[in-house]
Scaffold this motif. Structure first.
Motif, PDB file in Angstrom:
ATOM      1  N   PRO A 106      -0.991  -9.417 -21.944  1.00 18.73           N
ATOM      2  CA  PRO A 106      -1.564 -10.757 -22.194  1.00 18.73           C
ATOM      3  C   PRO A 106      -2.572 -11.277 -20.663  1.00 18.73           C
ATOM      4  O   PRO A 106      -1.951 -10.620 -19.793  1.00 18.73           O
ATOM      5  N   TYR A 107      -3.556 -11.515 -21.572  1.00 17.67           N
ATOM      6  CA  TYR A 107      -4.495 -12.301 -19.467  1.00 17.67           C
ATOM      7  C   TYR A 107      -5.502 -11.064 -18.735  1.00 17.67           C
ATOM      8  O   TYR A 107      -5.518 -11.312 -18.147  1.00 17.67           O
ATOM      9  N   ILE A 108      -5.502 -10.194 -19.987  1.00 16.85           N
ATOM     10  CA  ILE A 108      -6.174  -9.156 -19.249  1.00 16.85           C
ATOM     11  C   ILE A 108      -7.837  -8.721 -19.534  1.00 16.85           C
ATOM     12  O   ILE A 108      -8.378  -9.101 -18.215  1.00 16.85           O
ATOM     13  N   PHE A 109      -7.883 -10.053 -19.985  1.00 21.25           N
ATOM     14  CA  PHE A 109      -9.203  -9.985 -19.874  1.00 21.25           C
ATOM     15  C   PHE A 109      -9.325 -11.699 -19.343  1.00 21.25           C
ATOM     16  O   PHE A 109      -8.465 -12.786 -19.506  1.00 21.25           O
ATOM     17  N   ARG A 110     -10.205 -12.412 -18.606  1.00 21.83           N
ATOM     18  CA  ARG A 110     -10.791 -13.071 -18.460  1.00 21.83           C
ATOM     19  C   ARG A 110     -11.565 -14.367 -19.786  1.00 21.83           C
ATOM     20  O   ARG A 110     -11.020 -15.558 -19.099  1.00 21.83           O
ATOM     21  N   SER A 111     -11.987 -13.462 -20.367  1.00 23.21           N
ATOM     22  CA  SER A 111     -13.329 -14.274 -21.444  1.00 23.21           C
ATOM     23  C   SER A 111     -12.724 -13.328 -22.219  1.00 23.21           C
ATOM     24  O   SER A 111     -13.484 -12.717 -22.522  1.00 23.21           O
ATOM     25  N   THR A 112     -13.753 -14.213 -23.458  1.00 23.57           N
ATOM     26  CA  THR A 112     -14.247 -13.310 -24.598  1.00 23.57           C
ATOM     27  C   THR A 112     -15.385 -12.592 -24.462  1.00 23.57           C
ATOM     28  O   THR A 112     -15.787 -11.307 -24.020  1.00 23.57           O
ATOM     29  N   ASP A 113     -16.091 -13.615 -23.130  1.00 26.98           N
ATOM     30  CA  ASP A 113     -17.185 -12.214 -22.808  1.00 26.98           C
ATOM     31  C   ASP A 113     -17.070 -11.307 -22.219  1.00 26.98           C
ATOM     32  O   ASP A 113     -17.444 -10.192 -22.032  1.00 26.98           O
ATOM     33  N   HIS A 114     -16.300 -10.816 -21.224  1.00 29.66           N
ATOM     34  CA  HIS A 114     -15.568 -10.316 -20.439  1.00 29.66           C
ATOM     35  C   HIS A 114     -14.586  -9.121 -21.850  1.00 29.66           C
ATOM     36  O   HIS A 114     -14.906  -8.106 -21.231  1.00 29.66           O
ATOM     37  N   MET A 115     -14.052  -9.465 -22.591  1.00 29.91           N
ATOM     38  CA  MET A 115     -13.641  -8.625 -23.480  1.00 29.91           C
ATOM     39  C   MET A 115     -14.680  -7.625 -24.054  1.00 29.91           C
ATOM     40  O   MET A 115     -14.797  -6.870 -23.977  1.00 29.91           O
ATOM     41  N   ARG A 116     -16.052  -8.403 -24.712  1.00 31.21           N
ATOM     42  CA  ARG A 116     -16.717  -7.703 -25.062  1.00 31.21           C
ATOM     43  C   ARG A 116     -17.601  -6.696 -24.732  1.00 31.21           C
ATOM     44  O   ARG A 116     -18.276  -5.780 -25.078  1.00 31.21           O
ATOM     45  N   HIS A 117     -18.303  -7.554 -23.131  1.00 29.90           N
ATOM     46  CA  HIS A 117     -18.465  -6.402 -22.417  1.00 29.90           C
ATOM     47  C   HIS A 117     -18.072  -5.047 -21.953  1.00 29.90           C
ATOM     48  O   HIS A 117     -18.655  -3.830 -21.612  1.00 29.90           O
ATOM     49  N   THR A 118     -16.767  -5.106 -21.767  1.00 36.77           N
ATOM     50  CA  THR A 118     -15.779  -4.126 -21.092  1.00 36.77           C
ATOM     51  C   THR A 118     -15.188  -3.087 -22.322  1.00 36.77           C
ATOM     52  O   THR A 118     -16.067  -1.869 -22.106  1.00 36.77           O
ATOM     53  N   MET A 119     -15.896  -3.540 -23.749  1.00 37.54           N
ATOM     54  CA  MET A 119     -15.219  -2.572 -25.289  1.00 37.54           C
ATOM     55  C   MET A 119     -16.658  -2.014 -25.681  1.00 37.54           C
ATOM     56  O   MET A 119     -16.531  -0.855 -26.138  1.00 37.54           O
ATOM     57  N   ASP A 120     -17.606  -2.551 -24.713  1.00 36.78           N
ATOM     58  CA  ASP A 120     -18.946  -1.751 -24.897  1.00 36.78           C
ATOM     59  C   ASP A 120     -19.468  -1.092 -24.044  1.00 36.78           C
ATOM     60  O   ASP A 120     -20.628  -0.393 -24.034  1.00 36.78           O
ATOM     61  N   GLY A 121     -18.609  -1.103 -22.882  1.00 36.35           N
ATOM     62  CA  GLY A 121     -18.877  -0.028 -22.379  1.00 36.35           C
ATOM     63  C   GLY A 121     -18.541   1.166 -22.440  1.00 36.35           C
ATOM     64  O   GLY A 121     -17.609   0.975 -23.018  1.00 36.35           O
ATOM     65  N   PRO A 122     -18.040   2.144 -20.978  1.00 34.78           N
ATOM     66  CA  PRO A 122     -18.237   3.169 -21.219  1.00 34.78           C
ATOM     67  C   PRO A 122     -15.898   2.846 -21.544  1.00 34.78           C
ATOM     68  O   PRO A 122     -15.187   3.786 -21.660  1.00 34.78           O
ATOM     69  N   ILE A 123     -15.106   1.985 -20.860  1.00 32.52           N
ATOM     70  CA  ILE A 123     -13.896   1.864 -21.008  1.00 32.52           C
ATOM     71  C   ILE A 123     -13.712   2.193 -21.903  1.00 32.52           C
ATOM     72  O   ILE A 123     -12.351   2.271 -23.199  1.00 32.52           O
ATOM     73  N   GLY A 124     -14.747   1.230 -23.379  1.00 33.84           N
ATOM     74  CA  GLY A 124     -14.390   0.829 -24.132  1.00 33.84           C
ATOM     75  C   GLY A 124     -14.264   2.602 -25.077  1.00 33.84           C
ATOM     76  O   GLY A 124     -13.307   3.035 -25.797  1.00 33.84           O
ATOM     77  N   GLU A 125     -15.485   2.968 -24.835  1.00 32.45           N
ATOM     78  CA  GLU A 125     -16.258   4.548 -25.175  1.00 32.45           C
ATOM     79  C   GLU A 125     -14.620   5.061 -25.289  1.00 32.45           C
ATOM     80  O   GLU A 125     -13.992   6.552 -25.677  1.00 32.45           O
ATOM     81  N   GLU A 126     -13.364   5.728 -24.347  1.00 34.33           N
ATOM     82  CA  GLU A 126     -13.074   6.129 -23.361  1.00 34.33           C
ATOM     83  C   GLU A 126     -11.411   5.544 -24.224  1.00 34.33           C
ATOM     84  O   GLU A 126     -11.083   6.957 -25.100  1.00 34.33           O
ATOM     85  N   ILE A 127     -11.157   4.265 -24.503  1.00 31.50           N
ATOM     86  CA  ILE A 127     -10.045   4.761 -25.597  1.00 31.50           C
ATOM     87  C   ILE A 127     -10.966   4.537 -26.761  1.00 31.50           C
ATOM     88  O   ILE A 127      -9.829   5.315 -27.588  1.00 31.50           O
ATOM     89  N   LEU A 128     -11.403   5.078 -27.461  1.00 35.87           N
ATOM     90  CA  LEU A 128     -11.865   5.168 -28.701  1.00 35.87           C
ATOM     91  C   LEU A 128     -11.964   6.979 -29.060  1.00 35.87           C
ATOM     92  O   LEU A 128     -11.182   7.382 -30.399  1.00 35.87           O
TER      93      LEU A 128
END
Length: 324
Positions: A106-128
């Protein structure tokens, strides 16, 4: 001569049939949401891209509305290779792929834009990449909007209003602990059971995004929606590792790119659907209110401490929060 011609003709017809069968290879994809929902339409679009880019050798048939089972069941079927693709909420993976716990907090992301930018980047690739150790191939992240509480009893205007209320959550320890930390009672329950549970008073409320609240018709029985946006949890598109391993490296590259391209389509559909869904529930008389989020954010500290239990998870959370 005549027999020879028949043999040649039979061989030609057989070759055509084999080619036809190959051209019609259909891969099965599961989704709990109804037909027309943004995630369902995005996977259909994925199928169109795959069909086009493989010259018709592969296609994807989407089984929406939990036709193949609820998410927990379909995850197991995907790991076993019975289902080829699966679009699943992040929560049910929390006990399987530890890294998925971080974006579920809960509340790890500040906004939808923050979530999208994070998951589209290296962190998202690491999780995938982390899915591969569990007989799954992570392909892309979709949106599930900002989740908020709704209920059948009253407007929730403060943290105190949540105390003692019984809320349905998905079958995830993170979700259970989040609700309990707010002083409410968490009730894990399959998505398809929520409407009748609200209607009969088995639960007081649930929590979800605008499109799910509207498409599942929960707004018909739960007339109070509080915009607390406690979670902005990505959804994930995975493929069975056994199905993936049957593809050539060239086709694997096509599938990966098609999945990434489907994210763009999904977000367009999501943004439009979110707006439309809110308009529908407002027109139906649902009472909507804002709430001061800070007391809720403060209440999440022990939840974060519990699930960020390793240096790796703590590091990922810090990197997410540092992402602009």
């Amino acid at each position: 001569m005549y027999i020879s011609r028949l043999t040649t003709l039979a061989f030609a017809v057989g070759s055509l049939l084999i080619g036809s069968a190959s051209a019609q290879t259909q891969l099965r994809s599961a989704d709990t949401h109804p037909d027309g929902y943004p995630t369902v339409e995005a996977v259909k679009y994925l199928g169109e891209l795959i069909k086009e880019r493989t010259a018709g050798r592969y296609g994807v048939e989407v089984y929406h509305s939990a036709q193949l089972g609820e998410e927990k069941d379909t995850i197991e079927q995907t790991q076993a290779g019975v289902i080829d693709f699966n679009r699943v909420s992040m929560g049910p993976f929390n006990g399987i792929v530890p890294l998925t716990r971080v974006p579920s907090l809960p509340y790890i992301f500040r906004s939808t834009d923050h979530m999208r930018h994070t998951m589209d980047g290296p962190i998202g690739e690491e999780i995938l990449k982390a899915f591969e150790a569990h007989n799954l191939v992570g392909l892309a992240f979709y949106d599930s909007g900002a989740r908020s509480f709704y209920n059948t009893k009253k407007p929730i205007t403060s943290l105190d209003d949540l105390k003692g209320m019984k809320f349905r959550v998905i079958q995830s320890d993170v979700f259970v602990d989040m609700v309990n930390a707010l002083g409410a009672n968490a009730t894990p329950m399959a998505y398809g059971e929520v409407y009748s549970a609200l209607e009969t008073g088995v639960i007081d409320g649930a929590e979800n995004n605008w499109p799910s609240f509207e498409s599942a018709k929960h707004f018909e029985v739960a007339k109070y929606y509080t915009i607390d946006q406690h979670q902005i949890v990505p959804e994930v598109l995975v493929m069975s590792k056994s199905s993936w391993d049957k593809l050539t490296p060239e086709d694997q590259a096509i599938f990966r790119q098609a999945a990434k391209d489907s994210v763009v389509k999904m977000r367009e559909l999501w943004d439009a659907r979110e707006k439309k869904s809110r308009e529908i529930v407002e027109a139906a008389g649902v009472k909507i209110n804002e709430i001061d989020k800070q007391p809720l954010i403060d209440a999440m500290k022990p939840v974060h401490e519990k699930y960020l239990s390793t240096p790796e998870l703590k590091d990922m959370a810090a990197r997410i929060q540092a992402t602009e």
